[in-house]
Design an enzyme around this catalytic site. Structure first.
Site, PDB file in Angstrom:
ATOM      1  N   ALA A   1       0.871  -1.177   0.000  1.00  0.00           N
ATOM      2  CA  ALA A   1       0.000   0.000   0.000  1.00  0.00           C
ATOM      3  C   ALA A   1       0.903   1.220   0.000  1.00  0.00           C
ATOM      4  O   ALA A   1       2.044   1.155   0.482  1.00  0.00           O
ATOM      5  CB  ALA A   1      -0.876  -0.015   1.247  1.00  0.00           C
TER       6      ALA A   1
ATOM      7  N   GLY B   1       0.570  -4.997   1.045  1.00  0.00           N
ATOM      8  CA  GLY B   1      -0.644  -5.013   0.218  1.00  0.00           C
ATOM      9  C   GLY B   1      -0.428  -5.684  -1.134  1.00  0.00           C
ATOM     10  O   GLY B   1      -1.383  -6.172  -1.739  1.00  0.00           O
TER      11      GLY B   1
ATOM     12  N   GLU C   1      -0.778  -9.289  -0.401  1.00  0.00           N
ATOM     13  CA  GLU C   1      -2.207  -9.490  -0.097  1.00  0.00           C
ATOM     14  C   GLU C   1      -3.036  -9.492  -1.383  1.00  0.00           C
ATOM     15  O   GLU C   1      -3.973 -10.269  -1.530  1.00  0.00           O
ATOM     16  CB  GLU C   1      -2.690  -8.399   0.864  1.00  0.00           C
ATOM     17  CG  GLU C   1      -2.076  -8.550   2.251  1.00  0.00           C
ATOM     18  CD  GLU C   1      -2.452  -7.409   3.192  1.00  0.00           C
ATOM     19  OE1 GLU C   1      -2.048  -6.260   2.914  1.00  0.00           O
ATOM     20  OE2 GLU C   1      -3.155  -7.666   4.177  1.00  0.00           O
TER      21      GLU C   1
ATOM     22  N   GLU D   1       4.772  -5.291   7.349  1.00  0.00           N
ATOM     23  CA  GLU D   1       4.066  -4.183   8.019  1.00  0.00           C
ATOM     24  C   GLU D   1       4.579  -3.888   9.421  1.00  0.00           C
ATOM     25  O   GLU D   1       4.539  -2.735   9.862  1.00  0.00           O
ATOM     26  CB  GLU D   1       2.557  -4.479   8.075  1.00  0.00           C
ATOM     27  CG  GLU D   1       1.842  -4.302   6.741  1.00  0.00           C
ATOM     28  CD  GLU D   1       1.850  -5.549   5.864  1.00  0.00           C
ATOM     29  OE1 GLU D   1       2.631  -6.486   6.149  1.00  0.00           O
ATOM     30  OE2 GLU D   1       1.074  -5.591   4.904  1.00  0.00           O
TER      31      GLU D   1
HETATM   32  N1  COA Z   1       4.612   3.092  -0.616  1.00  0.00           N
HETATM   33  C1  COA Z   1       5.032   4.245  -1.169  1.00  0.00           C
HETATM   34  N2  COA Z   1       6.133   4.354  -1.901  1.00  0.00           N
HETATM   35  C2  COA Z   1       6.859   3.239  -2.110  1.00  0.00           C
HETATM   36  C3  COA Z   1       6.500   2.000  -1.551  1.00  0.00           C
HETATM   37  C4  COA Z   1       5.316   1.946  -0.785  1.00  0.00           C
HETATM   38  N3  COA Z   1       4.878   0.805  -0.246  1.00  0.00           N
HETATM   39  N4  COA Z   1       7.437   1.085  -1.896  1.00  0.00           N
HETATM   40  C5  COA Z   1       8.350   1.735  -2.654  1.00  0.00           C
HETATM   41  N5  COA Z   1       8.004   3.031  -2.780  1.00  0.00           N
HETATM   42  C6  COA Z   1       8.699   4.088  -3.517  1.00  0.00           C
HETATM   43  C7  COA Z   1       9.949   4.569  -2.772  1.00  0.00           C
HETATM   44  O1  COA Z   1       9.597   5.525  -1.778  1.00  0.00           O
HETATM   45  C8  COA Z   1      10.751   5.152  -3.913  1.00  0.00           C
HETATM   46  O2  COA Z   1      10.196   6.409  -4.268  1.00  0.00           O
HETATM   47  P1  COA Z   1      11.211   7.675  -4.564  1.00  0.00           P
HETATM   48  O3  COA Z   1      12.044   7.204  -5.723  1.00  0.00           O
HETATM   49  O4  COA Z   1      10.270   8.783  -4.922  1.00  0.00           O
HETATM   50  O5  COA Z   1      12.020   7.883  -3.333  1.00  0.00           O
HETATM   51  C9  COA Z   1      10.438   4.210  -5.081  1.00  0.00           C
HETATM   52  O6  COA Z   1       9.206   3.563  -4.743  1.00  0.00           O
HETATM   53  C10 COA Z   1      11.509   3.150  -5.296  1.00  0.00           C
HETATM   54  O7  COA Z   1      11.667   2.439  -4.063  1.00  0.00           O
HETATM   55  P2  COA Z   1      13.099   2.292  -3.327  1.00  0.00           P
HETATM   56  O8  COA Z   1      12.829   2.094  -1.880  1.00  0.00           O
HETATM   57  O9  COA Z   1      14.003   3.425  -3.713  1.00  0.00           O
HETATM   58  O10 COA Z   1      13.628   0.963  -4.007  1.00  0.00           O
HETATM   59  P3  COA Z   1      14.659  -0.069  -3.372  1.00  0.00           P
HETATM   60  O11 COA Z   1      15.053  -0.985  -4.487  1.00  0.00           O
HETATM   61  O12 COA Z   1      15.757   0.629  -2.647  1.00  0.00           O
HETATM   62  O13 COA Z   1      13.818  -0.910  -2.275  1.00  0.00           O
HETATM   63  C11 COA Z   1      11.883  -2.085  -1.449  1.00  0.00           C
HETATM   64  C12 COA Z   1      12.753  -1.726  -2.689  1.00  0.00           C
HETATM   65  C13 COA Z   1      10.670  -2.830  -1.977  1.00  0.00           C
HETATM   66  C14 COA Z   1      12.697  -3.016  -0.529  1.00  0.00           C
HETATM   67  C15 COA Z   1      11.489  -0.794  -0.699  1.00  0.00           C
HETATM   68  O14 COA Z   1      10.920   0.111  -1.625  1.00  0.00           O
HETATM   69  C16 COA Z   1      10.492  -0.994   0.403  1.00  0.00           C
HETATM   70  O15 COA Z   1      10.836  -1.476   1.471  1.00  0.00           O
HETATM   71  N6  COA Z   1       9.206  -0.621   0.175  1.00  0.00           N
HETATM   72  C17 COA Z   1       8.166  -0.659   1.177  1.00  0.00           C
HETATM   73  C18 COA Z   1       7.712  -2.075   1.393  1.00  0.00           C
HETATM   74  C19 COA Z   1       6.650  -2.112   2.483  1.00  0.00           C
HETATM   75  O16 COA Z   1       6.900  -1.845   3.627  1.00  0.00           O
HETATM   76  N7  COA Z   1       5.441  -2.469   2.060  1.00  0.00           N
HETATM   77  C20 COA Z   1       4.330  -2.592   2.949  1.00  0.00           C
HETATM   78  C21 COA Z   1       3.538  -1.332   2.966  1.00  0.00           C
HETATM   79  S1  COA Z   1       2.108  -1.500   4.008  1.00  0.00           S
END
Ligand code: COA
Length: 259
Positions: free
Chosen positions: A66, A112, A115, A135
């Protein structure tokens, strides 16, 4: 010109649906959720379409969760509404469809995103896919059915390990656990999912719909049953806590949370 958030491509009786927000790893914001929900509703009514393949744009993510930036200031009431609306509007709608929806997991399926893949009827993954429910790193729990569907698919032991440790599993582990039915190279993923969709399309659509209904009725965790309600309340209770402020604040500030 602004890109559509969801792209539909028809391959005869199979609909290929792509979530198209690759710069944010296809994170589910309200725009994506409502576009996807409307399209699924339309495809469910479309008698020509017999199967749907759902994937994410790009080669990095199916859906990375999400959209954290959208709920970072929510309180418990808003948290409950987020889970309730998302479950009703999209996740349950997919689970309750009359034709199979196949998730083609082309990278990260987190929170999400996992999910969403689990609300689909079955899943294929690319070799580099990673799946998890992280989460708790945000001071939250899953709110789109994850606490119900993951244990139903892989058993409560692995589900609890994934949910409490926030560790991701890779495609081979997901295959071994029964979370995905097939693991293929990235360039073969959508063709493989569409190929099984085409097989489904050759079969009697009414019988296919009955099979989906019967399996749903027998499965322990179904939309509308008490666990889903407990999940919404527990999810909403996380909002506004110091843990939530720290977890989400750390994500948005790109630092490690200190709980
Ligand atoms: N919500 C909002 N933005 C998200 C996102 C999310 N769940 N997951 C990734 N993004 C965005 C990042 O903020 C980044 O945006 P920016 O370039 O404007 O800063 C972009 O997507 C790329 O992600 P980034 O984190 O730079 O890539 P990465 O390869 O370093 O890491 C992940 C990849 C998936 C490990 C990391 O993005 C992450 O941990 N995401 C969240 C996962 C999460 O907690 N999901 C559950 C949400 S309830």
């Amino acid at each position: 010109m602004e890109q559509p958030l969801v792209i539909l491509e028809r391959q005869d009786r199979v609909a290929l649906v792509t979530i198209n927000r690759p710069e944010k790893l296809n994170a589910l914001n309200t725009g994506v959720i409502s576009a996807l929900a409307s399209l699924m509703e339309e495809l469910n009514k479309d008698t020509y379409i017999r199967a749907i393949v759902l994937t994410g744009a790009g080669n990095k993510a199916f859906v990375a969760g999400a959209d954290i930036s959208e709920f970072s200031t929510f309180n418990a009431k808003e948290g409950y509404a987020l889970a309730h609306q998302g479950q009703e509007q999209l996740f349950d709608r997919i689970a309750l469809m009359d034709k199979p929806v196949i998730a083609a997991i082309n990278g990260y399926a987190l929170g999400g995103g996992l999910e969403l893949a689990m609300a689909c009827h079955f899943r294929y993954a690319s070799t580099h896919a990673k799946m998890g429910l992280p989460e708790v790193t945000l001071g939250l729990i899953p709110g789109y059915g994850g606490t119900q569907r993951l244990p139903a698919l892989v058993g409560s032991g692995l589900a609890l390990e994934m949910m409490t440790s926030a560790q991701m599993i890779d495609a081979d582990q997901a295959y071994a656990a029964g979370l995905v039915n097939k693991v293929v190279a990235l360039d073969e993923l959508v063709p493989a999912a569409c190929a099984v969709g085409k097989k489904i399309a050759q079969n009697a659509p009414g019988a296919v719909a009955h099979a989906l209904r019967a399996v749903r009725a027998g499965a322990g965790a179904q939309p509308g049953t008490p666990g889903y309600e407990v999940e919404k309340k527990a999810f909403s209770a996380c909002f506004g806590t110091a843990e939530f402020t720290e977890g989400v604040g750390a994500f948005l500030a790109k630092r490690t949370p200190d709980f």
